[in-house]
Design an enzyme around this catalytic site. Structure first.
Site, PDB file in Angstrom:
ATOM      1  N   SER A 115       0.855  -1.183   0.000  1.00  0.00           N
ATOM      2  CA  SER A 115       0.000   0.000   0.000  1.00  0.00           C
ATOM      3  C   SER A 115       0.889   1.230   0.000  1.00  0.00           C
ATOM      4  CB  SER A 115      -0.879  -0.017   1.251  1.00  0.00           C
ATOM      5  OG  SER A 115      -1.497   1.234   1.468  1.00  0.00           O
TER       6      SER A 115
ATOM      7  N   TYR B 172      -2.488  -0.746  11.040  1.00  0.00           N
ATOM      8  CA  TYR B 172      -2.349  -1.175   9.646  1.00  0.00           C
ATOM      9  C   TYR B 172      -1.111  -0.552   9.008  1.00  0.00           C
ATOM     10  CZ  TYR B 172      -3.541  -1.758   4.690  1.00  0.00           C
ATOM     11  OH  TYR B 172      -3.517  -2.075   3.352  1.00  0.00           O
TER      12      TYR B 172
ATOM     13  N   LYS C  39       2.160  -2.515   7.437  1.00  0.00           N
ATOM     14  CA  LYS C  39       2.594  -2.360   6.053  1.00  0.00           C
ATOM     15  C   LYS C  39       4.028  -1.848   5.975  1.00  0.00           C
ATOM     16  CE  LYS C  39      -0.974  -3.800   3.732  1.00  0.00           C
ATOM     17  NZ  LYS C  39      -0.899  -5.012   2.886  1.00  0.00           N
TER      18      LYS C  39
ATOM     19  N   THR D 271     -13.122  -1.948  -1.641  1.00  0.00           N
ATOM     20  CA  THR D 271     -13.297  -3.317  -1.152  1.00  0.00           C
ATOM     21  C   THR D 271     -14.277  -3.318   0.021  1.00  0.00           C
ATOM     22  OG1 THR D 271     -11.538  -3.285   0.516  1.00  0.00           O
ATOM     23  CG2 THR D 271     -10.892  -3.771  -1.778  1.00  0.00           C
TER      24      THR D 271
END
Length: 341
Positions: free
Chosen positions: A145, A158, A162, A195
């Site tokens: 990402s 998150y 990442k 999503t």
């Protein structure tokens, strides 16, 4: 030089295959005629993903697994190898997250996000290498990402995971290059994608969670992953103009970006209305009495399925050749005119 992956049917493992980018990626590999092993927790989503794979022209294998369990991931990889003989491509895509201020995330929630989103990639990569290194070939694609480089508010767990994937993947890549290995690893850095995650993540925000605009369709991400699997000598791919703009801005003026995100990063990540009751942090969102969420979220009206930047990223070698040839033709014409004069 590492042997190229076969252009014929391959065995591909996709984690997080029951929904979102993983679901779209499984379908994209299936359209090549590949054998696709679908790894995730949610049985409803996995069954539907298997139907997608078969309809697209591939062969499906459903393997329910929680990627935070290292032994379970090893066992899943062995099940794939037993069924299909080899593992040619492994795509790490499974993740979870929490939308909240850092101080509002409980310790066990932070640990869970890290175990799934970071260690899930580590365990998947280790399992893949056990099958690829003895053959001296194979490709591991880490679905990343823009947040692997640029942290934003309300997603500290998150973003941290990442960032960790980025560092671990670079380290592994160096080791494989040192050994002269035929196994390749590459990373695909994604933009905001439409999503279902924004309806099933744990959120402590005042409204519904949403991606920071602009929003792209998961099929765009899937095309980039499939391309990266066949062109893994390149270390990284950026998908979407927003990803390129964010990473360049962060490299040039990270402090300025801090201040910009402090002003805009809160409002840009929530919609009006109540967050849904489905949360996938501890259990799959689609079971035992849930539903199949598919690849798309609720942002179809604004999401786009193409990006000029993505085309340039995937075709930069071809573009470079064209520019070189063009420059050569211009130079040749100039020389011809000079000789004639």
């Amino acid at each position: 030089m590492a042997p190229l992956l076969s252009r014929g049917p391959r065995t591909v493992v996709v984690t997080g295959a029951s929904g979102g980018v993983g679901r779209a990626t499984a379908r994209a590999f299936a359209a090549r005629g590949d054998r696709v092993a679908l790894l995730a927790r949610g049985r409803e989503g996995l069954a539907a993903a298997a139907d997608d794979v078969r309809e697209a022209g591939g062969t499906a294998l459903v393997v329910p697994v929680d990627v935070s369990d290292a032994k379970a991931v090893d066992d899943a990889a062995q099940q794939v190898a037993d069924a299909f003989g080899t593992i040619d491509v492994w795509v790490n895509c499974a993740f979870t997250g929490v939308f909240a201020r850092f101080e509002d995330v409980e310790a066990d929630e932070y640990r869970r996000v890290t175990e799934v989103t970071y260690l899930g990639y580590v365990f998947g990569t280790r399992a893949a290498l056990r099958h690829m290194l003895p053959r001296d070939r194979g490709t591991i694609v880490q679905v990343g990402s823009a947040l692997a480089y640029r942290g934003i508010p309300l997603q500290s767990a998150y973003c941290g995971a990442k960032h960790a994937i980025q560092g671990f993947n670079e380290s592994l890549r160096c080791e494989l290059l040192h050994d002269g290995s035929g196994v390749r690893t590459t990373m695909v850095q994604l933009p905001a994608v439409n999503t279902p995650q924004f309806d099933w993540v744990l959120s402590r925000m005042p409204g519904k969670a949403r991606p920071v605009a602009p929003v792209y369709q998961p099929e765009l991400a899937a095309r980039a992953v499939v391309h990266a699997a066949s062109h893994a000598r390149r270390r990284e791919y950026w998908v979407g103009g927003s990803t390129a703009a964010t990473l360049i801005a962060n490299a040039v003026a990270p402090g300025l970006l801090d201040r910009y995100l402090a002003r805009t990063g809160f409002d840009s990540q929530h919609d009006e209305g109540e967050q849904g009751g489905t949360v996938n942090l501890w259990a799959p969102a689609d079971g035992p009495h849930g539903r199949d969420f598919g690849a798309h979220g609720r942002f179809d009206d604004e999401a786009v399925d193409h990006s000029p930047q993505d085309w340039l990223s995937r075709n930069r070698a071809r573009l470079g050749t064209a520019l070189t040839v063009g420059a050569g033709l211009v130079a040749a014409r100039g020389l011809t005119r000079l000789v004639r004069s």
